[in-house]
Design a protein around this motif. Structure first.
Motif, short mmCIF file in Angstrom:
data_model
loop_
_atom_site.label_atom_id
_atom_site.label_comp_id
_atom_site.label_asym_id
_atom_site.label_seq_id
_atom_site.Cartn_x
_atom_site.Cartn_y
_atom_site.Cartn_z
N ASN A 85 -21.80 -0.06 -23.23
CA ASN A 85 -22.62 0.79 -22.36
C ASN A 85 -23.56 0.01 -21.46
N SER A 86 -23.87 -1.22 -21.82
CA SER A 86 -24.85 -1.99 -21.05
C SER A 86 -24.16 -2.91 -20.06
N ASN A 87 -24.93 -3.48 -19.15
CA ASN A 87 -24.42 -4.46 -18.20
C ASN A 87 -24.37 -5.83 -18.87
N VAL A 88 -23.23 -6.51 -18.73
CA VAL A 88 -23.06 -7.82 -19.37
C VAL A 88 -22.44 -8.79 -18.37
N ASN A 89 -22.67 -10.08 -18.62
CA ASN A 89 -22.08 -11.15 -17.82
C ASN A 89 -21.30 -12.08 -18.73
N SER A 90 -20.20 -12.60 -18.23
CA SER A 90 -19.40 -13.53 -19.01
C SER A 90 -18.75 -14.52 -18.03
#
Length: 677
Positions: free
Chosen positions: A217-222
């Motif tokens: 549900n949250s914003n993530v970076n990879s």
């Protein structure tokens, strides 16, 4: 009992009574009425019993018994159950269901395990590598034809096969899925799919497509990183959100080294991820130094040309150009193989040039071929020219030896149009296919190969091979079998290597350790397949240096080694024919990949849909007590009283024989005792 038999019994009784009275009433030596009566009775019993045996009446014996309904228990025995941490709960549930007295009182319980297919339950190991739920349900339906509730214990994650949620349309059994696995949605990043060509060409760049999926549900970076060995060859930052939960990343990599090149794509994991295995995927590319260039030469338009071009170019190592005769002569040095479609007098210059340069070629002799020209230009065979055509089907030659090839159900293919007339070869040849008219095998060549002075040639005596490719697709839902057949023929013709007595067929790399198969063929000195030979394969892991020797198993017209239990890694191997003392070596790579470990949750939706469609119900592993109650209280599943009617002849009634023997013995004893004997 029939009326005739009843009359015979009455008549037997009258005869027996008459004999007894005659012997002891009118001819009796004793005057004791009591003794005469006993003797007459014993004699009546003996004679009447013997006559009954001669009449041999038959009696109906009806036996009633109660038949319980069947309860099928099918357990998913694949690695995904262990990966999700559900193996202990699954074993406990199986034990609870199989030992439940109420269930066993109502049902006849039969247990199976399944992965790719079902088998009787022996033990639960949860180590199978493939899941096909649809196939398991279909096999259960074939074995158990009566209505029987089926409890399937699984996570619902199917790795291949037809979508099982619609299997209920063809099943009689109501399905009761017990859902294994966590239903809570966890934050997860994974490489959903990676697409890359199997082959690339030296000093070129090859495309790679990676599909990334995010659950959360949250914003993530990879960050997506691609490694070749320990070297980082590509990197790209990616961002995901609940709304933007998938990315397609396209890039190219250089093909700088000939041979199998192994890469590892890795998506940097989040700290909260539960399953990090699905963040990495291995892939491989086989780099070759050049394409095999093939020319199809034709002066007519025919669908065979398009079918052959499409079939040959499914292997990216090969490219096909369609030329006329003048173009082919001008570019003759640019191609390794020529396919001459229905040659005529215009091909004269091309034939002369091919023979001068010792080029290999495939001829297609059809109804539009100038047979007089072909007979004059070719010194290898003669085709009788009767100005008639015929339709011929194909028979596969199991003893064909120049290269390894399999029967792709040629007998089911439609007939080819060909010229009628006998074919005579002037040089050594071997038939891959022979002609058949209806059910009559003619043994005339349909597809043949020749090897003359280090030059190879093949001849197809028929047109409309495009119909074969279409029929192969109808048979298998894929063009692969036909394209592989054409590919092997092209590979044989496009190389100048001498024929080998030992041929080995294998892939340069395998994705995962499922279906790692090495095939081999061995021929005697006359190039006839030798099924008496003993073949072994010796494998060495290039990293650990561990060696393993296994026998190859005879499979109809080839030998086969199933190496699916090998660990991922690079292997060198040698296949050896022990009696002929011939060997052939090679190498392959097994990429580490377990599809069963790519799942994070149970597939609840599909299992619930399966239950609804079949008239059953679904349950979670923590609420299986309701499953037992529902099965016991379901009025659809009741015991049935059945009867078994047997017709028993009187001669099988051993008591009657004992009565006859007893009456004769007592009569003899009493007569002896009273001095009447």
């Amino acid at each position: 009992m029939e009326t005739t038999t009843l009359l015979y019994i009455i008549l037997s009784g009258i005869i027996a009574l008459g004999i007894a009275l005659f012997q002891y009433k009118y001819r009796a030596k004793s005057k004791s009425i009591r003794l005469v009566s006993v003797f007459a009775f014993l004699r009546f019993i003996s004679v009447f019993g013997i006559l009954l045996l001669l009449v041999n009446p038959k009696f109906d014996k009806i036996k009633y018994y109660t038949e319980k309904p069947e309860l099928i228990l099918a357990v998913d025995n694949t690695n995904s159950i262990k990966h999700l941490g559900q193996d202990a709960q699954a074993k406990d549930l199986v034990t609870a269901l199989t030992t439940n007295s109420a269930l066993n009182s109502k049902f006849q319980v039969t247990s199976y395990v399944f992965g790719n297919a079902i088998s009787a339950m022996d033990s639960l190991t949860f180590d199978l590598k493939e899941t096909n739920i649809n196939k398991a349900l279909s096999q259960i339906s074939e074995i158990h034809t009566s209505i029987a509730p089926t409890v399937i214990i699984t996570d619902g994650n199917q790795t291949f096969g037809t979508d099982y949620q619609f299997a209920a349309n063809d099943l009689k059994q109501p399905i009761y899925p017990v859902i294994l696995g966590d239903t809570v949605v966890h934050t997860d990043l994974k490489i959903q799919q990676l697409n890359a060509n199997k082959y690339a060409y030296l000093k070129n760049r090859f495309p790679v497509e990676v599909i990334l999926v995010y659950t959360g549900n949250s914003n993530v970076n990879s960050e997506l990183k691609v490694y070749k060995g320990n070297a980082l060859v590509y990197t790209e930052k990616v961002a995901f959100s609940k709304a933007s939960n998938s990315k397609i990343v396209n890039f190219t990599l250089p093909a700088s080294r000939i041979g199998t090149n192994v890469y590892r794509a890795s998506l940097t994991a989040l700290q909260t991820e539960k399953n990090k295995i699905n963040n990495t995927k291995n892939f491989a590319i086989e780099v070759i130094d050049q394409k095999t260039k093939i020319a199809i030469v034709s002066d007519i338009v025919h669908p065979d040309i398009g079918a052959l071009k499409k079939s040959i170019e499914t292997n990216e190592q090969r490219s096909v150009s369609v030329l006329n005769t003048s173009e082919a002569i001008a570019k003759i040095d640019d191609f390794q193989l020529f396919i001459l479609n229905q040659p005529n007098i215009k091909f004269k210059g091309l034939f002369e040039k091919l023979q001068e340069l010792k080029k290999n070629y495939l001829q297609i002799i059809g109804t539009k071929t100038d047979l007089n020209f072909v007979n004059g230009i070719s010194s290898n065979f003669t085709h009788e020219n009767l100005q008639q055509t015929e339709e011929y089907q194909a028979d596969f030659n199991l003893n064909y030896s120049p290269f390894q090839i399999e029967n792709i159900d040629f007998e089911s293919f439609p007939p080819l149009n060909a010229n009628y007339g006998s074919i005579t070869f002037n040089s050594g040849f071997q038939n891959i296919l022979t002609k058949r008219i209806g059910s009559v095998s003619t043994q005339e060549p349909l597809l043949s190969t020749l090897e003359i002075n280090n030059r190879r040639e093949a001849v197809l005596f028929g047109e409309n091979i495009w119909k074969w490719r279409a029929q192969s697709f109808l048979n298998t839902k894929s063009f692969n079998e036909f394209d592989n057949f054409i590919g092997k023929l092209i590979q044989y013709l496009a190389t100048a290597k001498q024929r080998s007595r030992l041929n080995v067929d294998y892939e340069s790399f395998y994705v995962g350790n499922s279906n790692v198969i090495v095939n081999a063929q061995i021929f005697d000195k006359n190039y006839v397949f030798d099924n008496r030979e003993n073949l072994t394969i010796t494998l060495t892991n290039t990293l650990t240096k561990e060696s393993l020797e296994l026998p190859l198993v005879l499979k109809t017209n080839n030998f086969q080694a199933d190496l699916s239990n090998l660990k991922a890694g690079e292997y060198n191997f040698t296949v050896k024919a022990n009696s002929a003392n011939i060997s052939k070596s090679g190498s392959f790579t097994i990429l580490e990949y377990n599809v069963e470990e790519q799942f994070l949750n149970a597939n609840v939706t599909k299992l619930q849909q399966l239950a609804t469609n079949s008239g059953g119900n679904s349950y979670f592993i923590d609420n299986t007590s309701r499953l037992v109650n529902d099965l016991i209280n379901d009025e659809r599943f009741v015991s049935v009283q059945k009867s078994n009617k047997n017709i028993i002849p009187l001669i099988d009634w051993k008591i009657l024989l004992a009565i006859i023997a007893l009456s004769l013995s007592v009569e003899w004893f009493l007569r002896k005792y009273n001095g009447l004997i």
